[in-house]
Scaffold this motif. Structure first.
Motif, PDB file in Angstrom:
ATOM      1  N   MET A  69     -44.735  16.231 -23.537  1.00 19.80           N
ATOM      2  CA  MET A  69     -44.208  16.500 -24.871  1.00 19.80           C
ATOM      3  C   MET A  69     -43.065  17.506 -24.809  1.00 19.80           C
ATOM      4  N   GLU A  70     -43.221  18.523 -23.992  1.00 14.50           N
ATOM      5  CA  GLU A  70     -42.175  19.538 -23.845  1.00 14.50           C
ATOM      6  C   GLU A  70     -40.854  18.910 -23.427  1.00 14.50           C
ATOM      7  N   ALA A  71     -40.905  18.014 -22.449  1.00 19.20           N
ATOM      8  CA  ALA A  71     -39.675  17.374 -21.972  1.00 19.20           C
ATOM      9  C   ALA A  71     -38.996  16.596 -23.092  1.00 19.20           C
ATOM     10  N   GLN A  72     -39.779  15.936 -23.933  1.00 14.70           N
ATOM     11  CA  GLN A  72     -39.202  15.174 -25.043  1.00 14.70           C
ATOM     12  C   GLN A  72     -38.642  16.101 -26.113  1.00 14.70           C
ATOM     13  N   LEU A  73     -39.377  17.155 -26.418  1.00 14.19           N
ATOM     14  CA  LEU A  73     -38.994  18.027 -27.528  1.00 14.19           C
ATOM     15  C   LEU A  73     -37.861  18.977 -27.176  1.00 14.19           C
ATOM     16  N   VAL A  74     -37.542  19.092 -25.920  1.00 11.48           N
ATOM     17  CA  VAL A  74     -36.307  19.773 -25.523  1.00 11.48           C
ATOM     18  C   VAL A  74     -35.104  18.932 -25.938  1.00 11.48           C
ATOM     19  N   ALA A  75     -35.291  17.608 -25.938  1.00 13.75           N
ATOM     20  CA  ALA A  75     -34.185  16.680 -26.201  1.00 13.75           C
ATOM     21  C   ALA A  75     -34.076  16.252 -27.657  1.00 13.75           C
ATOM     22  N   SER A  76     -35.160  16.353 -28.438  1.00 13.33           N
ATOM     23  CA  SER A  76     -35.127  15.889 -29.830  1.00 13.33           C
ATOM     24  C   SER A  76     -36.000  16.778 -30.692  1.00 13.33           C
ATOM     25  N   PRO A  77     -35.699  16.893 -31.989  1.00 12.60           N
ATOM     26  CA  PRO A  77     -36.475  17.792 -32.848  1.00 12.60           C
ATOM     27  C   PRO A  77     -37.876  17.297 -33.150  1.00 12.60           C
ATOM     28  N   PHE A  78     -38.053  15.980 -33.098  1.00 15.77           N
ATOM     29  CA  PHE A  78     -39.372  15.400 -33.343  1.00 15.77           C
ATOM     30  C   PHE A  78     -39.760  14.521 -32.169  1.00 15.77           C
ATOM     31  N   ILE A  79     -41.022  14.155 -32.091  1.00 12.69           N
ATOM     32  CA  ILE A  79     -41.552  13.588 -30.852  1.00 12.69           C
ATOM     33  C   ILE A  79     -40.984  12.216 -30.539  1.00 12.69           C
ATOM     34  N   ALA A  80     -40.613  11.440 -31.554  1.00 11.28           N
ATOM     35  CA  ALA A  80     -40.064  10.108 -31.289  1.00 11.28           C
ATOM     36  C   ALA A  80     -38.559  10.052 -31.543  1.00 11.28           C
ATOM     37  N   GLY A  81     -37.933  11.207 -31.773  1.00  7.97           N
ATOM     38  CA  GLY A  81     -36.487  11.209 -31.994  1.00  7.97           C
ATOM     39  C   GLY A  81     -36.057  12.212 -33.045  1.00  7.97           C
TER      40      GLY A  81
END
Length: 209
Positions: free
Chosen positions: A142-154
């Motif tokens: 989740m951390e890796a995704q949320l570094v890139a986007s404000p919400f988990i799916a974008g």
């Protein structure tokens, strides 16, 4: 919609359904179910869900829906919580599968046994190390995704955020430290600040005896 939600207050799977209902402004009747007291093992409950699990959503025509993320999809169809774009929708679904296959079996199970079940820590002591390793792995993803986007799916708040928020914001009850995952911690605060947010203790006005 004339909905009745059979749920346990401190269950994360039940909370995410209440959170979705609140986000969408859908009224419902809450019927308390205490799994520790054996309420899910009664003939009446098993007639609704033979698996003996909460949540259960009962529609006005008597239709019964089970499995928390299936209920989320029923509620979220044709709303702002489900992307219209097929690719974005698929990404949201991928995170819903992740929540049930990787996130809940570690963080959710650890929270349940370590915080909700009296004596659960001793009963499940052989599983705790595995829960911690798998839980940290789920949070790292989740951390890796949320570094890139404000919400988990974008870029937008979706059902995936609701599903994952339920156990994540209470990770400390599973002996996990969100301070090690700053992007996840910031996302938890971002979700909690959204209009229409409710906490786990919130209850609707309509509560069945």
């Amino acid at each position: 919609m004339n909905l009745t939600l059979h749920a346990m207050q401190r269950s994360a799977n039940c909370y995410k359904v209440r959170l979705a209902l609140a986000q969408l402004g859908i009224p419902f009747v809450l019927k308390d179910v205490d799994i520790l007291r054996g309420d899910t093992r009664t003939p009446e409950f098993l007639a609704m869900n033979p698996r003996g699990r909460v949540p259960v959503l009962q529609l006005g025509d008597g239709t019964i829906l089970i499995e928390s993320n299936a209920i989320l999809m029923y509620l979220g169809e044709d709303t702002r919580l489900v992307p219209e774009d097929k690719v974005e929708r698929a990404r949201m679904m991928a995170w819903l599968f992740f929540e049930q296959n990787s996130h809940h079996p570690s963080i959710g199970e650890a929270r349940f046994w370590l915080s909700l079940i009296p004596g659960g820590r001793e009963l499940k002591r052989d599983l705790i190390d595995d829960w911690m390793e798998q839980g940290e792995g789920a949070l790292a993803r989740m951390e890796a995704q949320l570094v890139a986007s404000p919400f988990i799916a974008g870029e937008s708040f979706t059902l995936a955020d609701i599903a994952l928020y339920a156990n994540t914001h209470l990770a400390h009850e599973a002996d996990l430290d969100l301070a090690l995952f700053p992007a996840v911690r910031d996302w938890v605060a971002r979700v909690a600040a959204l209009p229409g947010h409710i906490d786990m203790d919130w209850r609707p006005e309509l509560v069945a005896a």
